[in-house]
Design an enzyme around this catalytic site. Structure first.
Site, PDB file in Angstrom:
ATOM      1  N   LEU A   1       0.855  -1.189   0.000  1.00  0.00           N
ATOM      2  CA  LEU A   1       0.000   0.000   0.000  1.00  0.00           C
ATOM      3  C   LEU A   1       0.887   1.233   0.000  1.00  0.00           C
ATOM      4  O   LEU A   1       1.681   1.414   0.921  1.00  0.00           O
ATOM      5  CB  LEU A   1      -0.789  -0.038   1.317  1.00  0.00           C
ATOM      6  N   HIS A   2       0.793   2.071  -1.028  1.00  0.00           N
ATOM      7  CA  HIS A   2       1.564   3.314  -0.973  1.00  0.00           C
ATOM      8  C   HIS A   2       0.983   4.447  -1.798  1.00  0.00           C
ATOM      9  O   HIS A   2       1.487   5.564  -1.752  1.00  0.00           O
ATOM     10  CB  HIS A   2       3.011   3.074  -1.421  1.00  0.00           C
ATOM     11  N   ARG A   3      -0.091   4.194  -2.579  1.00  0.00           N
ATOM     12  CA  ARG A   3      -0.653   5.254  -3.423  1.00  0.00           C
ATOM     13  C   ARG A   3      -1.212   6.372  -2.561  1.00  0.00           C
ATOM     14  O   ARG A   3      -1.939   6.088  -1.598  1.00  0.00           O
ATOM     15  CB  ARG A   3      -1.832   4.721  -4.248  1.00  0.00           C
TER      16      ARG A   3
ATOM     17  N   ARG B   1       6.325   5.911   2.768  1.00  0.00           N
ATOM     18  CA  ARG B   1       5.228   6.893   2.712  1.00  0.00           C
ATOM     19  C   ARG B   1       4.071   6.461   3.630  1.00  0.00           C
ATOM     20  O   ARG B   1       3.474   7.269   4.338  1.00  0.00           O
ATOM     21  CB  ARG B   1       4.752   6.980   1.262  1.00  0.00           C
TER      22      ARG B   1
ATOM     23  N   ASP C   1      -1.757  -1.865  -4.298  1.00  0.00           N
ATOM     24  CA  ASP C   1      -2.123  -0.721  -5.136  1.00  0.00           C
ATOM     25  C   ASP C   1      -0.953  -0.347  -6.050  1.00  0.00           C
ATOM     26  O   ASP C   1      -0.942   0.708  -6.660  1.00  0.00           O
ATOM     27  CB  ASP C   1      -2.578   0.466  -4.276  1.00  0.00           C
TER      28      ASP C   1
END
Ligand code: UD1
Length: 365
Positions: free
Chosen positions: A208-210, A243, A284
């Site tokens: 998950l990083h978007r 992030r 993602d």
């Protein structure tokens, strides 16, 4: 032929430049590597250079993190003198990160003076979502490029629909899969599964990083709760992107990580080993949608759309209902993993480990 300059800046670039550099070397051509330094630490950069056998960059711009404007501007400022000094015949940019657009833009303004052309590897992908920084980077980089090297036929169709002349477009296949096939035997020797405490085909992997999933508290809460729902059925390993780690701390959502097996960002071979051994993947990331398709591992994508539709039509990818909710993601995960052993599907055309040969053919022809 004068030199071919390759640009790498962020993690998803490294597995794309590695096979192209290797192929240039094999043919005795002069490859010049520029690392912008968009990603700079051991986990996000150094380990990939080591494991993918990428030579030390000829130029390191050291730009680091910053807002989009600051990062893009810093790359442009630092890259211009390097480009002028090297005056290569080609600048090859890959993917859709800020480094891709920044260096393509600088090159386009010096194209005539330096008699230099731009090739974009992974051209033509479109999410049609202009809120994504990557979509802006992709479309603009394609407009600036002389040669558009696409990973899939849908990408060629997108470019044709935008009025880009056919002679500038070349279908070369997916160069990330060159790295995947090259690295897989070494990945299968890794001990990362036992180090994390999971068994082959008895766990899921999530990433998950978007910005759309992790920046706002509400979206991050929804995404992490969704992973938590899957974790009630199967252990879920989450290598935490920096992030996302920052966002979890800022929004004080640490307790939502409790049901998950959280590990730090992994290197290339460990991540490949983890994907290869997984029962299912939730992500993602764009690259992971492609890697799971190549590995035949069921994948659920936590996005509103994908710029890589071939991973759905010919691969193992499913889009979860948007925005992610625990019941929606759990249902998608069950559906994806119940669809049987996807490993028997043939890989999409051109995802064969030879894309870098076709890329270099297109550049030298
Ligand atoms: C960038 C790309 C994205 C790609 C992703 C893969 C753009 C617009 N986005 O997003 O397309 O999928 O890389 O990771 O180019 N950080 C570190 N160490 C590093 C680099 C970054 O800790 O080596 C941290 C910093 O706190 C930074 C944050 O990660 O602020 C985000 O990094 P940034 O390069 O801005 O974007 P990504 O979210 O990684």
């Amino acid at each position: 032929m004068r030199a071919v300059m390759l640009i790498a800046g962020a993690r998803p670039n490294f597995m794309k430049v590695a096979p192209i550099l290797r192929e240039l070397k094999r043919r005795g051509l002069d490859g010049v590597l520029v690392h912008t330094g968009q990603h700079y630490d051991t986990a996000m950069s150094d380990v990939f250079f080591r494991e993918l056998d990428i030579p030390t960059p000829d130029h390191h711009l050291g730009v680091g993190s910053g807002s989009h404007a600051v990062q893009t501007a810093r790359i442009m400022e630092a890259f211009e003198p390097v480009l002028m000094a090297e005056a290569p015949e080609w600048v090859v940019v890959v993917g859709d990160v800020n480094s891709t657009l920044a260096t393509a833009l600088v090159t386009s303004k010096l194209r005539e003076d330096l008699r230099c052309r731009i090739a974009h590897v992974e051209a033509g992908l479109r999410s049609h979502d202009w809120r994504m920084p990557e979509e802006v980077n992709r479309v603009l980089t394609d407009r600036l490029s002389d040669l558009l090297l696409t990973p899939s036929p849908d990408a060629c169709a997108n470019l044709a629909a935008e009025g880009i002349p056919g002679e500038r477009i070349r279908f070369v296949g997916n160069v990330m899969i060159d790295s995947l096939l090259h690295g897989l035997p070494a990945a299968r020797e890794r001990t990362v599964l036992s180090a994390i405490g999971v068994e082959r085909k008895k766990y899921a992997v999530a990433t998950l990083h978007r910005p759309a999933n992790v920046d706002a508290k509400e979206s991050l809460t929804g995404a992490l709760r969704s992973l938590g729902a899957v974790a009630r059925e199967v252990p879920v390993v989450l290598p935490l992107h920096p992030r996302t780690a920052v966002a979890v701390a800022a929004h004080r959502l640490e307790s939502l990580l409790d049901p998950l097996l959280v590990v730090e960002s992994l290197g290339y071979l460990d991540m490949l080993a983890l994907l290869d051994g997984a029962l299912g993947v939730l992500t993602d990331s764009g690259g992971i949608q492609e890697e799971t398709t190549a590995l035949g591992v069921p994948c659920v994508t936590l996005r509103e759309e994908t710029e890589r539709p071939i991973t759905i039509t010919q691969g193992t990818n499913w889009l979860a209902p948007w925005p992610p909710t625990p019941p929606g993601v759990l249902a998608a995960y069950r559906m994806a993993t119940a669809s049987g052993n996807s490993g028997s599907k043939p890989r999409p055309e051109g995802w064969d480990g030879k894309a870098s040969e076709r890329i270099v053919d297109a550049i030298v022809s």
